[in-house]
Write a protein that holds these residues in place. Sequence first.
Motif, mmCIF file in Angstrom:
data_model
loop_
_atom_site.group_PDB
_atom_site.id
_atom_site.type_symbol
_atom_site.label_atom_id
_atom_site.label_comp_id
_atom_site.label_asym_id
_atom_site.label_seq_id
_atom_site.Cartn_x
_atom_site.Cartn_y
_atom_site.Cartn_z
ATOM 1 N N VAL A 1 -36.460 13.498 -4.750
ATOM 2 C CA VAL A 1 -35.864 14.265 -5.843
ATOM 3 C C VAL A 1 -34.611 13.563 -6.356
ATOM 4 C CG1 VAL A 1 -34.947 16.489 -6.587
ATOM 5 C CG2 VAL A 1 -36.692 16.412 -4.783
ATOM 6 N N LEU A 2 -34.556 13.386 -7.673
ATOM 7 C CA LEU A 2 -33.351 12.896 -8.338
ATOM 8 C C LEU A 2 -32.853 14.020 -9.229
ATOM 9 C CD1 LEU A 2 -31.484 10.420 -8.841
ATOM 10 C CD2 LEU A 2 -32.901 9.927 -10.850
ATOM 11 N N LEU A 3 -31.626 14.477 -8.975
ATOM 12 C CA LEU A 3 -31.071 15.643 -9.650
ATOM 13 C C LEU A 3 -29.853 15.280 -10.480
ATOM 14 C CD1 LEU A 3 -30.560 18.768 -9.988
ATOM 15 C CD2 LEU A 3 -29.298 18.629 -7.823
ATOM 16 N N THR A 4 -29.889 15.587 -11.777
ATOM 17 C CA THR A 4 -28.682 15.481 -12.599
ATOM 18 C C THR A 4 -28.222 16.892 -12.929
ATOM 19 O OG1 THR A 4 -29.692 15.487 -14.811
ATOM 20 C CG2 THR A 4 -29.633 13.388 -13.643
ATOM 21 N N THR A 5 -26.939 17.136 -12.780
ATOM 22 C CA THR A 5 -26.408 18.477 -13.002
ATOM 23 C C THR A 5 -24.898 18.423 -13.175
ATOM 24 O OG1 THR A 5 -26.246 20.719 -12.079
ATOM 25 C CG2 THR A 5 -26.175 18.892 -10.523
ATOM 26 N N HIS A 6 -24.363 19.428 -13.863
ATOM 27 C CA HIS A 6 -22.919 19.615 -13.936
ATOM 28 C C HIS A 6 -22.473 20.705 -12.965
ATOM 29 C CE1 HIS A 6 -22.168 16.939 -17.287
ATOM 30 N NE2 HIS A 6 -23.152 17.484 -17.962
ATOM 31 N N ASP A 7 -23.439 21.296 -12.245
ATOM 32 C CA ASP A 7 -23.143 22.360 -11.295
ATOM 33 C C ASP A 7 -22.929 21.750 -9.912
ATOM 34 O OD1 ASP A 7 -23.230 24.513 -9.475
ATOM 35 O OD2 ASP A 7 -24.498 25.689 -10.824
ATOM 36 N N MET A 8 -21.678 21.683 -9.478
ATOM 37 C CA MET A 8 -21.382 21.069 -8.196
ATOM 38 C C MET A 8 -21.923 21.886 -7.024
ATOM 39 S SD MET A 8 -20.010 18.205 -8.868
ATOM 40 C CE MET A 8 -21.044 18.181 -10.345
ATOM 41 N N GLY A 9 -22.205 23.170 -7.272
ATOM 42 C CA GLY A 9 -22.851 23.969 -6.238
ATOM 43 C C GLY A 9 -24.232 23.436 -5.907
ATOM 44 N N ASP A 10 -24.968 22.996 -6.938
ATOM 45 C CA ASP A 10 -26.281 22.377 -6.708
ATOM 46 C C ASP A 10 -26.140 21.149 -5.814
ATOM 47 O OD1 ASP A 10 -27.422 24.246 -8.376
ATOM 48 O OD2 ASP A 10 -27.650 22.897 -10.089
ATOM 49 N N ILE A 11 -25.129 20.358 -6.094
ATOM 50 C CA ILE A 11 -24.933 19.122 -5.338
ATOM 51 C C ILE A 11 -24.600 19.425 -3.874
ATOM 52 C CG2 ILE A 11 -23.501 17.047 -5.122
ATOM 53 C CD1 ILE A 11 -25.455 17.041 -7.504
ATOM 54 N N GLU A 12 -23.670 20.338 -3.664
ATOM 55 C CA GLU A 12 -23.249 20.652 -2.296
ATOM 56 C C GLU A 12 -24.367 21.292 -1.483
ATOM 57 O OE1 GLU A 12 -18.904 21.590 -1.581
ATOM 58 O OE2 GLU A 12 -19.183 22.493 -3.561
ATOM 59 N N LYS A 13 -25.203 22.104 -2.125
ATOM 60 C CA LYS A 13 -26.261 22.800 -1.408
ATOM 61 C C LYS A 13 -27.494 21.940 -1.157
ATOM 62 C CE LYS A 13 -24.282 26.935 -1.352
ATOM 63 N NZ LYS A 13 -23.902 27.626 -0.087
ATOM 64 N N LEU A 14 -27.705 20.906 -1.987
ATOM 65 C CA LEU A 14 -28.987 20.207 -1.963
ATOM 66 C C LEU A 14 -28.927 18.720 -1.598
ATOM 67 C CD1 LEU A 14 -30.490 21.746 -5.242
ATOM 68 C CD2 LEU A 14 -31.158 22.281 -2.889
ATOM 69 N N CYS A 15 -27.874 18.040 -1.985
ATOM 70 C CA CYS A 15 -27.900 16.576 -1.945
ATOM 71 C C CYS A 15 -27.177 16.005 -0.731
ATOM 72 C CB CYS A 15 -27.265 15.999 -3.214
ATOM 73 S SG CYS A 15 -28.094 16.534 -4.731
ATOM 74 N N ARG A 16 -27.820 15.051 -0.103
ATOM 75 C CA ARG A 16 -27.184 14.313 0.990
ATOM 76 C C ARG A 16 -26.482 13.063 0.463
ATOM 77 N NH1 ARG A 16 -32.070 16.231 2.971
ATOM 78 N NH2 ARG A 16 -33.194 14.369 2.320
ATOM 79 N N ARG A 17 -26.919 12.615 -0.689
ATOM 80 C CA ARG A 17 -26.356 11.406 -1.294
ATOM 81 C C ARG A 17 -26.018 11.684 -2.749
ATOM 82 N NH1 ARG A 17 -30.170 6.248 -2.682
ATOM 83 N NH2 ARG A 17 -28.710 5.059 -3.959
ATOM 84 N N VAL A 18 -24.954 11.071 -3.225
ATOM 85 C CA VAL A 18 -24.501 11.279 -4.599
ATOM 86 C C VAL A 18 -24.221 9.933 -5.259
ATOM 87 C CG1 VAL A 18 -22.773 12.341 -6.081
ATOM 88 C CG2 VAL A 18 -23.434 13.470 -3.957
ATOM 89 N N MET A 19 -24.677 9.786 -6.493
ATOM 90 C CA MET A 19 -24.317 8.634 -7.313
ATOM 91 C C MET A 19 -23.577 9.145 -8.544
ATOM 92 S SD MET A 19 -27.664 6.125 -7.181
ATOM 93 C CE MET A 19 -28.774 7.315 -7.948
ATOM 94 N N LEU A 20 -22.502 8.456 -8.896
ATOM 95 C CA LEU A 20 -21.734 8.806 -10.092
ATOM 96 C C LEU A 20 -21.814 7.652 -11.077
ATOM 97 C CD1 LEU A 20 -20.540 10.790 -7.940
ATOM 98 C CD2 LEU A 20 -18.382 10.625 -9.170
ATOM 99 N N ILE A 21 -22.111 7.976 -12.324
ATOM 100 C CA ILE A 21 -22.154 6.970 -13.383
ATOM 101 C C ILE A 21 -21.021 7.254 -14.361
ATOM 102 C CG2 ILE A 21 -23.805 8.317 -14.755
ATOM 103 C CD1 ILE A 21 -25.019 5.671 -15.702
#
Length: 264
Positions: free
Chosen positions: A195-215
């Motif tokens: 899964v590759l997730l783009t979002t502005h909701d940081m709650g999604d990131i904290e709840k779902l993602c183990r890795r983060v990329m910032l562009i």
Amino acid sequence: MIEVERVGRSFTVGRRRARRTVHAVRDLSFTVEAGEFVGYLGPNGAGKSTTIKMLTGILAPTSGRVEVAGLDPTRRRTALARRIGVVFGQRTTLWWDLPLRDSFELIRHLYKVDQSVFRSRLEELTALLDLSAFMGTPVRQLSLGQRMRGDVTAALLHDPAVLVLDEPTIGLDVVSKAAMRGFLRRLNAERGTTVLLTTHDMGDIEKLCRRVMLIDHGRLAFDGTLDDLRATAPGEESIEDVVARLYTGRSTTHAGDGLDTSKD
């Protein structure tokens, strides 16, 4: 599962003598392994949507190489469509005037999914996403939360290896958002879907993602774990504050690029 190697994408904008080149993505490189759940973040205009369009074959890169599920997205777009699912939170892939179940049936024909496989998969997704109460409702009459569940189901009916999500929880209430996050978490853990997730909701990131990329301005600004990300801004309480501080610190790095930051 996803390979991006020194990719650039530029556009010529304006008319006649006022024409200029906008570099939406430049020298971008990253890989995503099978089974990863990766957040792909950036402010408006950073190049997120351009990246997604290149990964799905909608846009061809100006330079560099993109490969998804072993395929060149631009040259093998039809074949790739059978290996990936895509959800755009602000756009639906469902038929507006048809009942939800009829949209799913049309999607079965588009992807040439065997009837028995389709029935089994739809029953599973209907139960997991609680769709049964509105399967006969025209899409235009669904609430946003119901439509989003329908769009996620549509993207998964052909059992893709890669799922690309662009703002999948936008506009959802707290209950619907929690349900969507729980489903995506199980999908990744139990089926191994990348899964590759783009979002502005940081709650999604904290709840779902183990890795983060910032562009940022078309370049990769960060790639690491959430803990690594927090370490870039010690003292900040939330991931949202960390990300905001990181971008504020980089905001003048490419000040001469002339990018339109009003949209992605």
